[in-house]
Enzyme design. Structure first.
Site, PDB file in Angstrom:
ATOM      1  N   LYS A 143      38.260  -6.052 108.050  1.00  0.00           N
ATOM      2  CA  LYS A 143      37.482  -5.025 107.812  1.00  0.00           C
ATOM      3  C   LYS A 143      36.063  -5.501 107.917  1.00  0.00           C
ATOM      4  CE  LYS A 143      36.902  -1.633 103.988  1.00  0.00           C
ATOM      5  NZ  LYS A 143      37.486  -1.110 102.565  1.00  0.00           N
TER       6      LYS A 143
ATOM      7  N   ARG B 192      36.000   9.333  91.660  1.00  0.00           N
ATOM      8  CA  ARG B 192      34.715  10.264  91.823  1.00  0.00           C
ATOM      9  C   ARG B 192      35.559  11.748  92.084  1.00  0.00           C
ATOM     10  NH1 ARG B 192      32.354   6.013  95.827  1.00  0.00           N
ATOM     11  NH2 ARG B 192      34.734   5.784  95.963  1.00  0.00           N
TER      12      ARG B 192
ATOM     13  N   HIS C 124      30.264   1.314  90.342  1.00  0.00           N
ATOM     14  CA  HIS C 124      31.078   0.436  89.949  1.00  0.00           C
ATOM     15  C   HIS C 124      30.831  -0.229  88.456  1.00  0.00           C
ATOM     16  CE1 HIS C 124      31.325  -0.540  94.458  1.00  0.00           C
ATOM     17  NE2 HIS C 124      32.499  -0.259  94.276  1.00  0.00           N
TER      18      HIS C 124
ATOM     19  N   SER D 105      29.427   2.770  97.885  1.00  0.00           N
ATOM     20  CA  SER D 105      28.841   1.608  98.601  1.00  0.00           C
ATOM     21  C   SER D 105      28.335   2.095 100.048  1.00  0.00           C
ATOM     22  CB  SER D 105      29.843   0.429  98.975  1.00  0.00           C
ATOM     23  OG  SER D 105      30.217  -0.095  97.721  1.00  0.00           O
TER      24      SER D 105
HETATM   25  P1  ADP Z   1      37.710   0.084  98.130  1.00  0.00           P
HETATM   26  O1  ADP Z   1      37.192  -0.300  99.688  1.00  0.00           O
HETATM   27  O2  ADP Z   1      38.873  -0.822  97.671  1.00  0.00           O
HETATM   28  O3  ADP Z   1      37.712   1.624  97.779  1.00  0.00           O
HETATM   29  P2  ADP Z   1      35.119   0.120  96.678  1.00  0.00           P
HETATM   30  O4  ADP Z   1      34.379  -0.851  96.491  1.00  0.00           O
HETATM   31  O5  ADP Z   1      34.646   1.202  97.646  1.00  0.00           O
HETATM   32  O6  ADP Z   1      36.429  -0.562  97.507  1.00  0.00           O
HETATM   33  O7  ADP Z   1      35.670   0.865  95.432  1.00  0.00           O
HETATM   34  C1  ADP Z   1      36.327   0.275  94.579  1.00  0.00           C
HETATM   35  C2  ADP Z   1      36.907   0.971  93.584  1.00  0.00           C
HETATM   36  O8  ADP Z   1      35.914   1.519  92.793  1.00  0.00           O
HETATM   37  C3  ADP Z   1      37.594   2.190  94.141  1.00  0.00           C
HETATM   38  O9  ADP Z   1      38.565   2.665  93.316  1.00  0.00           O
HETATM   39  C4  ADP Z   1      36.371   3.342  94.232  1.00  0.00           C
HETATM   40  O10 ADP Z   1      37.124   4.683  94.020  1.00  0.00           O
HETATM   41  C5  ADP Z   1      35.805   3.055  92.907  1.00  0.00           C
HETATM   42  N1  ADP Z   1      34.454   3.642  92.804  1.00  0.00           N
HETATM   43  C6  ADP Z   1      33.475   3.175  93.664  1.00  0.00           C
HETATM   44  N2  ADP Z   1      32.392   4.068  93.434  1.00  0.00           N
HETATM   45  C7  ADP Z   1      32.651   4.603  92.321  1.00  0.00           C
HETATM   46  C8  ADP Z   1      31.990   5.578  91.520  1.00  0.00           C
HETATM   47  N3  ADP Z   1      30.640   5.975  91.860  1.00  0.00           N
HETATM   48  N4  ADP Z   1      32.397   6.237  90.488  1.00  0.00           N
HETATM   49  C9  ADP Z   1      33.779   6.128  90.260  1.00  0.00           C
HETATM   50  N5  ADP Z   1      34.481   5.119  91.005  1.00  0.00           N
HETATM   51  C10 ADP Z   1      33.897   4.468  91.935  1.00  0.00           C
END
Ligand code: ADP
Length: 171
Positions: free
Chosen positions: A44, A95, A20, A133
């Site tokens: 959630k 990703r 992030h 995450s």
């Molecule tokens: P959500 O539940 O909305 O997907 P996340 O916190 O998992 O929330 O992710 C928020 C955003 O960050 C999403 O667009 C996700 O694809 C992106 N993201 C998370 N980890 C990475 C990473 N390692 N590389 C690129 N984008 C990421």
């Protein structure tokens, strides 16, 4: 680039990872201001509360100037929140291939709801391609060292959560 030069980066951030952080760092080359916003979804189940995630985000993003990176939370539609903040862009991270289907669908839906808000996708630096995450939580739950994938405070809080829950299972 976009008229307001401001983007909202919404997500669960449960917890924030260096993936992030990398997305925010790259986005600062494109936008003047990024609002990293915890999307509160009461349906959630999350490991960290909204307040905890805000604290972890502030810590993870502390290296960036506060004038350019803000942390907030919202409930409801992302496009409504973006509009309320005067942002015309919703930033999401990508990703390799795994994210594409879902992100594509989400972007189309947001565009359907509000044509004026654009979805913008950025990749993290390559070393974070495998980091999410959920994989960090799972690894930490089984005692793996995740120190290099998250900020020191996130690593500490993950450890505390799982130490506590392991102890409570023994009682
Ligand atoms: P959500 O539940 O909305 O997907 P996340 O916190 O998992 O929330 O992710 C928020 C955003 O960050 C999403 O667009 C996700 O694809 C992106 N993201 C998370 N980890 C990475 C990473 N390692 N590389 C690129 N984008 C990421």
């Amino acid at each position: 680039m976009l008229p307001s030069h401001k983007a909202v980066y919404p997500g669960s951030f449960d917890p924030p990872t260096l993936g992030h952080v990398s997305v925010v760092k790259r986005a600062l080359n494109v936008f003047d201001k990024i609002i990293v916003a915890v999307a509160y979804n009461p349906g959630k189940k999350t490991l960290f509360t909204v307040d905890e995630r805000l604290e972890l985000l502030r810590d993870s993003l502390a290296a960036f100037p506060a004038s350019r990176v803000e942390v907030d939370f919202f409930q409801g539609l992302t496009v409504d929140y973006a509009r309320s903040q005067g942002a015309r862009a919703v930033l999401r991270g990508l990703r390799v291939l795994a994210d594409f289907d879902f992100e594509f669908q989400l972007a189309m839906m947001n565009n359907h709801i509000d044509h004026d808000i654009q979805s913008v996708f950025l990749m993290a630096d390559h070393q974070w391609f495998f980091v999410s995450s959920s994989i960090v939580k799972e690894a930490a739950m089984f005692g793996a060292d995740v120190d290099k994938l998250v900020s020191p405070l996130v690593a500490e809080k993950l450890k505390a959560k799982f130490d506590r829950s392991a102890k409570s299972h023994l009682i």
